[in-house]
Structures are given as structure tokens and as C-alpha cells.
Design an enzyme around this catalytic site. Structure first.
Site, PDB file in Angstrom:
ATOM      1  N   ASP A  98     108.231 117.882  65.672  1.00  0.00           N
ATOM      2  CA  ASP A  98     109.372 118.794  65.570  1.00  0.00           C
ATOM      3  C   ASP A  98     109.643 119.002  64.088  1.00  0.00           C
ATOM      4  O   ASP A  98     109.052 118.323  63.234  1.00  0.00           O
ATOM      5  CB  ASP A  98     110.615 118.184  66.265  1.00  0.00           C
ATOM      6  CG  ASP A  98     111.818 119.118  66.206  1.00  0.00           C
ATOM      7  OD1 ASP A  98     111.623 120.352  66.280  1.00  0.00           O
ATOM      8  OD2 ASP A  98     112.958 118.633  66.073  1.00  0.00           O
ATOM      9  N   SER A  99     110.568 119.907  63.795  1.00  0.00           N
ATOM     10  CA  SER A  99     110.914 120.148  62.397  1.00  0.00           C
ATOM     11  C   SER A  99     111.700 118.983  61.798  1.00  0.00           C
ATOM     12  O   SER A  99     111.853 118.924  60.587  1.00  0.00           O
ATOM     13  CB  SER A  99     111.766 121.406  62.298  1.00  0.00           C
ATOM     14  OG  SER A  99     112.969 121.219  63.014  1.00  0.00           O
ATOM     15  N   CYS A 156     109.758 121.245  70.092  1.00  0.00           N
ATOM     16  CA  CYS A 156     110.444 122.210  69.242  1.00  0.00           C
ATOM     17  C   CYS A 156     110.455 123.564  69.948  1.00  0.00           C
ATOM     18  O   CYS A 156     109.391 124.124  70.243  1.00  0.00           O
ATOM     19  CB  CYS A 156     109.681 122.306  67.915  1.00  0.00           C
ATOM     20  SG  CYS A 156     110.327 123.556  66.798  1.00  0.00           S
ATOM     21  N   GLU A 204     121.350 117.902  61.631  1.00  0.00           N
ATOM     22  CA  GLU A 204     120.514 117.055  60.754  1.00  0.00           C
ATOM     23  C   GLU A 204     121.338 116.419  59.636  1.00  0.00           C
ATOM     24  O   GLU A 204     120.926 115.428  59.057  1.00  0.00           O
ATOM     25  CB  GLU A 204     119.343 117.861  60.165  1.00  0.00           C
ATOM     26  CG  GLU A 204     118.259 118.200  61.176  1.00  0.00           C
ATOM     27  CD  GLU A 204     117.114 117.180  61.247  1.00  0.00           C
ATOM     28  OE1 GLU A 204     116.948 116.366  60.328  1.00  0.00           O
ATOM     29  OE2 GLU A 204     116.384 117.208  62.264  1.00  0.00           O
ATOM     30  N   CYS A 230     116.727 124.548  71.982  1.00  0.00           N
ATOM     31  CA  CYS A 230     116.320 123.836  70.767  1.00  0.00           C
ATOM     32  C   CYS A 230     116.524 122.357  71.037  1.00  0.00           C
ATOM     33  O   CYS A 230     117.576 121.956  71.570  1.00  0.00           O
ATOM     34  CB  CYS A 230     117.178 124.311  69.597  1.00  0.00           C
ATOM     35  SG  CYS A 230     117.041 123.284  68.126  1.00  0.00           S
ATOM     36  N   HIS A 286     117.219 119.950  69.244  1.00  0.00           N
ATOM     37  CA  HIS A 286     118.340 119.293  68.562  1.00  0.00           C
ATOM     38  C   HIS A 286     119.635 119.360  69.377  1.00  0.00           C
ATOM     39  O   HIS A 286     120.532 118.547  69.176  1.00  0.00           O
ATOM     40  CB  HIS A 286     118.624 119.980  67.215  1.00  0.00           C
ATOM     41  CG  HIS A 286     117.692 119.604  66.106  1.00  0.00           C
ATOM     42  ND1 HIS A 286     116.398 120.042  66.041  1.00  0.00           N
ATOM     43  CD2 HIS A 286     117.887 118.830  64.997  1.00  0.00           C
ATOM     44  CE1 HIS A 286     115.833 119.563  64.946  1.00  0.00           C
ATOM     45  NE2 HIS A 286     116.703 118.829  64.295  1.00  0.00           N
TER      46      HIS A 286
END
Ligand code: DGL
Length: 266
Positions: free
Chosen positions: A10-11, A73, A150, A184, A186
């Protein structure tokens, strides 16, 4: 039985929500996770670049000797599905399983929230339209969510998060959505903030959970499950920062090492 690790990427930390979901079902699996934090957020990048990055991420994770790879992701899953599908190692995306799960609850309007690149790709909207024809779809890009999450701002009481939630989710509420896709990985972390705004009755379908379930089914039905619960985390950002925030995503302390790896050039 195949004791090689499952590869995830993932990012950043968001894909850890898929690791958490997978480990709930198959706790013994070995995990290798790549969080490309130095290049985060992916969702602000153009599709062509994301497709090149998807290939780089796949190559990097495959080089660790994994039995399969989950692109944890939504942004990569929606902009590079063909890159994932054509890869020589078995890959999973977070899109198809999520749409299949959502289709079980079709009828009322469906909301989709994800990164800008993901929503702009139209991939969720197209797949939903095919899986549940006639269903009203309200898709909203939420570019502020990943940077907020994040940076540790996922508490439902956080003011900046609350105002972003109110701004992005107002059209979803106004559309009367009964189901909301968290497109997403996240976003699993801000489920509570979303529920507070939309109400408890809205069904949240988490892409990370759906993909983890699909992957677990594949391992079990193919007799490929197995491992010793070993974990290795690789990040192109700060290993310390990754470790510090990881427990919130994993729901427990991280086992194993977190290693910094150099940032790849796009
Ligand atoms: N977790 C990623 C996703 O599912 C976040 C992408 C980003 O870095 O913007 O889309």
C-alpha cells in the site's frame, strides 16, 4: 500447504487493515508488507504514474519470494487492474470482492468514498453499475483523509477529521445511501467518525476486509494456507514512524522487524 509469505503493499499504513483482517481468519500466515510511505499519498497522482508504480511495487514485493500479493490499496486496484491481473504471481485487488459484497445489499443508493485517483478512474462506479444495475451510486473523492490518517488524526473527536467527514459525506447522506463502500484501505480507521455523521444504520463495506476474505478463501480452497506467523515490514519512509502508528491499524503491537528501504524512482 505453502509456507511462503503473503505479500501486501500500500502507499503507507492503510493496507495493514487488510493484514489485520487476514490474520483474524488465518493467524499463522507469514506476512511481508511493503508500505510505500515516501511516495504517499498515491491518490493525488495521475493514473499513468500509478500504473508504473503498481508494477514497481509488485516487482519489489514479488522479489521477497511470496506466494501471492494483495494490492491493499484502492487507488492501485482501480487504476491498474490489468497490471495486477497480468502479473506472473497471483494477485488480489480490493475492488472486485468489495463490489461483490456490496451487491448482496443492493437496492438502496450506494455511496463510495475513496481517493481522488480512485474516484476519477470510475472503476468502482463502473463495477457497481454492472453488479447492481439501476442502483443509484454516489461517489465522492476524499483527498484529505489519507494525509490526516497517516498523521495520526483518526480520533472521531478530531476537529479537522470531523470537518472533512462532514464536507465529504454530506452528498452521501443527502443521497440517502444505505450502504457505503470504504474504497480506500485507510478508511477502516475512521469508521467511527463516519458512523457518527451518517448514523449507525448505514452499512459500511470495507474494501480491506472484503479482499482479505477473498484471499483467505483462495488459500484455503487451494490448500495453500500455512506459515509460522512471521512478519516483516518494509517501508520507504521512516521505520520508527511506521512502527509507532502501526498498532492502531493492526489492533495490536507489531511483531517482527520494520526495515527502511530506498524510495523507488517513478
Ligand atoms: N490506502 C490507499 C488506498 O486504498 C491510499 C492511497 C493514497 O496514498 O492516497 O487507496
Amino acid at each position: 500447504m505453502d509456507n511462503r509469505a503473503i505479500g501486501f503493499f500500500d502507499s503507507g499504513l492503510g493496507g495493514l487493515t487488510a493484514v489485520r483482517a487476514l490474520q483474524k481468519m488465518l493467524p499463522d500466515e507469514n506476512i511481508i508488507y511493503f508500505g510505500d510511505t515516501a511516495r504517499m499519498p498515491y491518490g493525488a497522482r495521475p493514473a499513468g504514474m500509478l500504473r508504473r508504480m503498481a508494477r514497481q511495487d509488485l516487482d519489489f514485493v514479488a522479489a521477497q519470494g511470496v506466494k501471492c500479493i494483495l494490492a491493499a490499496c484502492g487507488t492501485v486496484s482501480s487504476t491498474a487492474p490489468d497490471v495486477l491481473g497480468a502479473y506472473p504471481v497471483k494477485t488480489f485487488n480490493v475492488l472486485e470482492s468489495t463490489v461483490r459484497e456490496t451487491a448482496k445489499h443492493a437496492g438502496k443508493p450506494v455511496g463510495v468514498i475513496a481517493t481522488a485517483a480512485c474516484i476519477e478512474s470510475g472503476a468502482f462506479q463502473k463495477a457497481l453499475a454492472a453488479a447492481c444495475p439501476g442502483t443509484e451510486i454516489c461517489a465522492v473523492a476524499c483527498p484529505a483523509f489519507v494525509p490526516l490518517i497517516e498523521s495520526g488524526r483518526f480520533d472521531p473527536g478530531d476537529e479537522a477529521l470531523q470537518s472533512a467527514v462532514a464536507e465529504y459525506l454530506a452528498p452521501i447522506r443527502d443521497a440517502g445511501a444505505a450502504t457505503l463502500i470504504l474504497g480506500c484501505t485507510h478508511y477502516g480507521l475512521i469508521g467511527e467518525a463516519i458512523r457518527r455523521f451518517l448514523g449507525e444504520e448505514v452499512l459500511l463495506v470495507e474494501a480491506a476486509q472484503c479482499a482479505a476474505r477473498e484471499l483467505a478463501d483462495w488459500l484455503l480452497s487451494g490448500g495453500l494456507a500455512g506459515g509460522a506467523g512471521e512478519e516483516l515490514y518494509l517501508t520507504s519512509g521512516s521505520a520508527e514512524a511506521f512502527r509507532a502508528l502501526s498498532s492502531v491499524f493492526l489492533g495490536r503491537e507489531l511483531r517482527g522487524e520494520v526495515l527502511h528501504v530506498p524510495e523507488m524512482e517513478v
